[in-house]
Design an enzyme around this catalytic site. Structure first.
Site, PDB file in Angstrom:
ATOM      1  N   TYR A  82     -12.059  -2.631  -3.183  1.00 19.51           N
ATOM      2  CA  TYR A  82     -12.591  -2.678  -1.813  1.00 19.51           C
ATOM      3  C   TYR A  82     -14.120  -2.720  -1.785  1.00 19.51           C
ATOM      4  CZ  TYR A  82      -8.001  -2.161   0.353  1.00 19.51           C
ATOM      5  OH  TYR A  82      -6.717  -2.374   0.792  1.00 19.51           O
TER       6      TYR A  82
ATOM      7  N   PHE B 128     -15.218   3.340   7.138  1.00 20.66           N
ATOM      8  CA  PHE B 128     -13.873   3.744   6.716  1.00 20.66           C
ATOM      9  C   PHE B 128     -13.668   3.662   5.207  1.00 20.66           C
ATOM     10  CE2 PHE B 128     -13.738  -0.767   7.981  1.00 20.66           C
ATOM     11  CZ  PHE B 128     -13.232  -1.361   6.818  1.00 20.66           C
TER      12      PHE B 128
ATOM     13  N   HIS C 100      -1.681  -5.524   1.466  1.00 23.13           N
ATOM     14  CA  HIS C 100      -2.931  -6.254   1.247  1.00 23.13           C
ATOM     15  C   HIS C 100      -2.606  -7.649   0.718  1.00 23.13           C
ATOM     16  CE1 HIS C 100      -6.917  -7.309  -0.382  1.00 23.13           C
ATOM     17  NE2 HIS C 100      -6.235  -7.757  -1.416  1.00 23.13           N
TER      18      HIS C 100
ATOM     19  N   LYS D 242       0.837  -1.198   0.000  1.00 26.26           N
ATOM     20  CA  LYS D 242       0.000   0.000   0.000  1.00 26.26           C
ATOM     21  C   LYS D 242       0.880   1.259   0.000  1.00 26.26           C
ATOM     22  CE  LYS D 242      -3.816  -2.276   2.481  1.00 26.26           C
ATOM     23  NZ  LYS D 242      -4.716  -2.180   3.668  1.00 26.26           N
TER      24      LYS D 242
ATOM     25  N   ARG E 198      -1.408 -14.704   3.771  1.00 23.19           N
ATOM     26  CA  ARG E 198      -2.130 -14.037   4.859  1.00 23.19           C
ATOM     27  C   ARG E 198      -1.406 -14.239   6.192  1.00 23.19           C
ATOM     28  NH1 ARG E 198      -6.678 -10.649   4.100  1.00 23.19           N
ATOM     29  NH2 ARG E 198      -7.644 -11.529   5.947  1.00 23.19           N
TER      30      ARG E 198
ATOM     31  N   GLU F 147      -9.304 -10.629  -7.788  1.00 27.46           N
ATOM     32  CA  GLU F 147      -8.383  -9.489  -7.641  1.00 27.46           C
ATOM     33  C   GLU F 147      -7.278  -9.522  -8.694  1.00 27.46           C
ATOM     34  OE1 GLU F 147      -9.185  -8.717  -2.873  1.00 27.46           O
ATOM     35  OE2 GLU F 147      -7.274  -9.600  -3.460  1.00 27.46           O
TER      36      GLU F 147
ATOM     37  N   ARG G 260       2.922  -7.111   9.094  1.00 26.92           N
ATOM     38  CA  ARG G 260       2.210  -6.048   9.825  1.00 26.92           C
ATOM     39  C   ARG G 260       2.673  -5.975  11.277  1.00 26.92           C
ATOM     40  NH1 ARG G 260      -3.733  -7.466   7.325  1.00 26.92           N
ATOM     41  NH2 ARG G 260      -3.713  -6.026   5.541  1.00 26.92           N
TER      42      ARG G 260
ATOM     43  N   THR H 279      -5.109  -7.915  10.545  1.00 27.49           N
ATOM     44  CA  THR H 279      -5.437  -6.600   9.976  1.00 27.49           C
ATOM     45  C   THR H 279      -4.905  -5.442  10.817  1.00 27.49           C
ATOM     46  OG1 THR H 279      -7.434  -7.597   9.062  1.00 27.49           O
ATOM     47  CG2 THR H 279      -7.364  -5.205   9.100  1.00 27.49           C
TER      48      THR H 279
ATOM     49  N   ASN I 273      -1.692  -0.152   7.374  1.00 26.99           N
ATOM     50  CA  ASN I 273      -1.175  -1.494   7.671  1.00 26.99           C
ATOM     51  C   ASN I 273      -0.358  -2.087   6.522  1.00 26.99           C
ATOM     52  OD1 ASN I 273      -3.246  -2.158   5.964  1.00 26.99           O
ATOM     53  ND2 ASN I 273      -4.410  -3.354   7.452  1.00 26.99           N
TER      54      ASN I 273
END
Ligand code: IDP
Ligand code: MG
Length: 149
Positions: A49, A57, A115, A9, A85, A126, A102, A91, A112
């Site tokens: 998203y 948010f 993704h 990100k 993951r 995706e 993270r 998260t 964070n």
């Protein structure tokens, strides 16, 4: 072969952590089959998203993802969706396990860093949202026999 979508990100890119993310997945043994720097449009961010569009948010998340370039990647390998993951961590970076990306590098849920697709079906969606077929490489690293029996 299973594939997943991973994105560094804007905060990760700005903080100089692109290489760190790539290194982690490379060292684990996954294969990089897609990689590009993207200045994300509002349309792409909203589509990516979409499942969160009712969340409070959502608009600030979309604005953040568009605020500075991201690095989009596709990683391939056995069990890569769930494993990515695990490598990425929970998260909220404050409660993410130490050793995860993270957990090691983040402090805020809004920043964070990274993704990763949450399921095989989401990953396929995706990947086709972010990459054209032509942008994905197909190759087998020569180290494969040293990673799998
Ligand atoms: P994930 O990135 O771990 O899959 P999701 O629940 O899918 O987490 O949320 C997507 C992204 O939305 C998160 O990575 C984070 O940037 C942001 N987000 C999630 N929950 C919150 C929240 O409660 N407040 C602000 N931002 C959030
Ligand atoms: Mg998610």
């Amino acid at each position: 072969m299973e594939q997943t979508f991973v994105m560094v990100k804007p905060d990760g890119v700005q903080r100089g952590l692109i290489g760190e993310v790539i290194s982690r997945f490379e060292a684990k043994g996954f294969t990089l089959v897609g990689l590009k720097l993207v200045q994300v449009s509002k349309e792409l961010a909203e589509e990516h998203y979409d499942v969160h569009k009712e969340r409070p948010f959502f608009s600030s998340l979309v604005e953040f993802i568009c605020s500075s370039p991201v690095v989009a990647m596709v990683w391939q390998g056995k069990g890569v969706v769930a494993s990515a993951r695990t490598v990425i961590g929970a998260t909220n970076p404050l409660t993410a396990a130490p050793g995860t990306i993270r957990g090691n590098y983040g402090m805020s849920i809004e920043r964070n860093m990274i993704h990763g697709s949450d399921a095989i079906e989401t990953a396929q969606k995706e990947i086709s949202l972010w990459f054209s077929k032509k942008e994905l490489g197909s190759w087998e690293p020569t180290m494969t026999p040293w990673l799998h029996e």
